[in-house]
Design a protein around this motif. Structure first.
Motif, short mmCIF file in Angstrom:
data_model
loop_
_atom_site.label_atom_id
_atom_site.label_comp_id
_atom_site.label_asym_id
_atom_site.label_seq_id
_atom_site.Cartn_x
_atom_site.Cartn_y
_atom_site.Cartn_z
N ALA A 91 -35.02 -40.89 7.42
CA ALA A 91 -35.72 -41.32 8.64
C ALA A 91 -36.74 -40.28 9.07
CB ALA A 91 -34.69 -41.56 9.75
N PHE A 92 -36.36 -39.01 9.02
CA PHE A 92 -37.29 -37.98 9.45
C PHE A 92 -38.46 -37.86 8.46
CE2 PHE A 92 -38.23 -33.36 10.50
CZ PHE A 92 -38.85 -33.66 11.69
N GLY A 93 -38.18 -38.02 7.17
CA GLY A 93 -39.26 -38.01 6.19
C GLY A 93 -40.25 -39.15 6.41
N TRP A 94 -39.73 -40.35 6.65
CA TRP A 94 -40.61 -41.49 6.93
C TRP A 94 -41.43 -41.21 8.19
CZ3 TRP A 94 -41.39 -44.66 3.16
CH2 TRP A 94 -40.36 -45.17 2.37
N GLU A 95 -40.76 -40.70 9.24
CA GLU A 95 -41.46 -40.48 10.51
C GLU A 95 -42.57 -39.45 10.37
OE1 GLU A 95 -42.75 -38.66 14.04
OE2 GLU A 95 -41.36 -37.62 12.73
N GLN A 96 -42.29 -38.35 9.66
CA GLN A 96 -43.31 -37.33 9.51
C GLN A 96 -44.48 -37.80 8.64
OE1 GLN A 96 -43.29 -33.77 10.97
NE2 GLN A 96 -42.40 -35.36 12.28
N CYS A 97 -44.25 -38.85 7.85
CA CYS A 97 -45.34 -39.48 7.08
C CYS A 97 -46.02 -40.60 7.87
CB CYS A 97 -44.79 -40.03 5.76
SG CYS A 97 -44.39 -38.76 4.54
N HIS A 98 -45.66 -40.74 9.16
CA HIS A 98 -46.26 -41.74 10.05
C HIS A 98 -45.88 -43.18 9.67
CE1 HIS A 98 -48.75 -38.51 11.73
NE2 HIS A 98 -49.02 -38.17 10.49
N LEU A 99 -44.82 -43.34 8.91
CA LEU A 99 -44.34 -44.67 8.52
C LEU A 99 -43.19 -45.02 9.47
CD1 LEU A 99 -44.60 -43.96 4.73
CD2 LEU A 99 -45.94 -45.68 5.97
N LEU A 100 -43.57 -45.41 10.69
CA LEU A 100 -42.62 -45.43 11.79
C LEU A 100 -41.61 -46.57 11.70
CD1 LEU A 100 -44.97 -44.43 14.74
CD2 LEU A 100 -43.65 -42.98 13.20
N ASP A 101 -42.03 -47.74 11.22
CA ASP A 101 -41.07 -48.84 11.11
C ASP A 101 -39.96 -48.49 10.12
OD1 ASP A 101 -42.57 -50.23 12.91
OD2 ASP A 101 -43.54 -51.55 11.45
N ARG A 102 -40.33 -47.88 9.00
CA ARG A 102 -39.32 -47.50 8.02
C ARG A 102 -38.44 -46.37 8.57
NH1 ARG A 102 -41.33 -48.31 1.88
NH2 ARG A 102 -42.58 -50.18 2.20
N ALA A 103 -39.05 -45.49 9.32
CA ALA A 103 -38.28 -44.41 9.93
C ALA A 103 -37.23 -44.97 10.88
CB ALA A 103 -39.20 -43.46 10.69
N GLU A 104 -37.63 -45.93 11.69
CA GLU A 104 -36.67 -46.51 12.63
C GLU A 104 -35.56 -47.25 11.91
OE1 GLU A 104 -36.36 -49.18 16.69
OE2 GLU A 104 -38.32 -48.48 15.99
#
Length: 448
Positions: free
Chosen positions: A163-176
């Motif tokens: 989740a944190f990897g997705w979020e730091q890549c700005h891929l917010l839906d996948r992060a959530e």
């Protein structure tokens, strides 16, 4: 020698079979952000390679100038015993040794190789993510976590790392999605809570984020000081956007500052929150800065991570310890000049040095210099490490410098898009009112 498997099923080689519980506390505690990771030190008399390497890693997490020296005896014992260890354990020893030697490219390469060959070594994976995070390599953070997914999909903490990897890549839906899956597997998954807080703040879901963090805060027990203080720090950011300043100050006093005042991460959480409050026009009081500055003053010769040094410097200067801040700036410049590895040299010389000059200029009232120097650093700031939410402090300082130096058109161009993305933010709305008043546009905006 005794052979066993750790809690994730990885074979381990131990001199003392009784060390397995302490080793598992490190493995499980590290990936769950729990304080019990330090229990491995209770087994430090076991000279097994993996036990000694884990003890060395704990000392390195102090993020201080003397951390490598403190880790060295453990590493020497780990390397001496490595010949009796498994290939996986040998690689972990080599990665921690590379970290202590300051060779992060080698450490990262070893952790990435470990993730491919032994994807259930999630302690190695999380350590690799930590190094990648500190070098601003968000895609690397995501890639190393994805490597473990087929083999460890049932482990909630892996989904928090994803989740944190997705979020730091700005891929917010996948992060959530990853964060919520992690919480579904284990409600007490503070790293997933943290990732979801990032998503909600970025998307302007301020009220929802406040409610979510409050709703899971009862699970923040037994955590390491960084995780518990940092999740409360995130809650404070949500409250700050709503201008609930008294509640933010209460969180600072009760949850953010004072758990382990000697620890780097607790210190930068405190610097960041006090500075943000002051940038929002809140009088935080001299006593809070004085208490914090006494600990920051011991960091002048650290130069472990540029992201940390920048916040130490700004905190010292905001606390009125300008001479100490200038000394730290000189140490940063000298350290930058001595770097030989290409990435590290670029980050310290081209990003950290101008950012440090800009932060010191802002704290001492040289607004034009602050805007100029921070303007040079900000486009490359991701390279110093830290998360998007953490680095936003430096952006806020830059925006304040633009305002105080009368660069209203430039400020409007930067601040209005932020307010568009954060319609619930009372902080940004109030700042924009001042901008449009300075631009003689407030009347026109009220009439449309």
């Amino acid at each position: 020698m005794h052979t066993a498997t750790d809690s994730l099923g990885n074979p381990v080689t131990l001199h003392d079979q009784g060390s397995l519980a302490a080793l598992n506390d490190f493995v499980d505690g590290f990936i769950a952000c729990e304080a019990r990771a330090v229990n491995v030190l209770a087994a430090e008399q076991d000279h097994s390679a993996i036990v000694q390497a884990c003890c060395a890693a704990l000392h390195m997490f102090a993020e201080s100038a003397d951390a490598p020296r403190n880790a060295l005896p453990y590493l020497a014992r780990a390397q001496a015993a490595a010949g009796q260890a498994t290939e996986r354990e040998q690689r972990f020893v080599a990665a921690v040794a590379a970290w202590a030697a300051g060779d992060l490219p080698r450490a990262i390469a070893l952790h990435e190789e470990q993730a491919r060959l032994h994807p259930r070594d999630l302690a190695s994976l999380k350590l690799g993510q930590y190094h990648l995070f500190n070098r601003g390599d968000s895609p690397g953070m995501l890639r190393i976590a994805l490597a473990a997914l087929p083999a460890a999909a049932e482990v909630p903490y892996l989904h928090g790392m994803l989740a944190f990897g997705w979020e730091q890549c700005h891929l917010l839906d996948r992060a959530e999605a990853s964060a919520r899956h992690a919480v579904g597997l284990c409600r007490k998954e503070p790293w997933a809570h943290h990732a979801l807080a990032h998503v909600m703040l970025t998307q302007g879901r301020i009220a929802e984020g406040t409610e979510f963090m409050a709703g899971v805060s009862d699970t923040w027990t037994g955590l390491n000081s960084f995780m518990v203080t940092h999740n409360w720090w995130h809650q404070a950011l949500f409250l700050l956007e709503q201008e609930r300043h008294a509640e933010v100050l209460a969180l600072y006093d009760q949850q953010v500052w004072g758990v382990v005042k000697e620890y780097t991460q607790d210190q930068i959480n405190a610097v960041s929150l006090l500075a943000r409050l002051e940038l929002a026009g809140v009088d935080v009081g001299r006593a809070r800065w004085d208490d914090l500055a006494g600990h920051l003053a011991l960091r002048l010769s650290d130069q472990v991570l540029p992201f940390l040094d920048l916040q130490y410097l700004y905190g010292l200067a905001r606390a009125g310890r300008v001479d100490a801040a200038r000394t730290l700036l000189h140490h940063i410049e000298a350290h930058a000049a001595s770097r030989t590895e290409a990435h590290e040299r670029r980050v310290w010389q081209q990003v950290c040095v101008p950012a440090a000059h800009g932060l010191l200029a802002h704290a001492t009232g040289d607004w034009a210099m602050a805007a100029s120097q921070l303007g040079l650093a900000l486009p490359q700031l991701v390279a110093v490490g830290g998360s998007h939410a953490q680095r936003d402090l430096f952006h806020q300082v830059y925006l304040d410098a633009l305002a105080r130096s009368g660069q209203w058109a430039a400020l409007q161009n930067l601040l209005q898009p932020q307010a568009n993305a954060q319609p619930e933010s009372l902080r940004l709305a109030r700042q924009l009112q001042a901008v449009y008043a300075a631009l003689a546009l407030d009347g026109a905006l009220r009439s449309t």
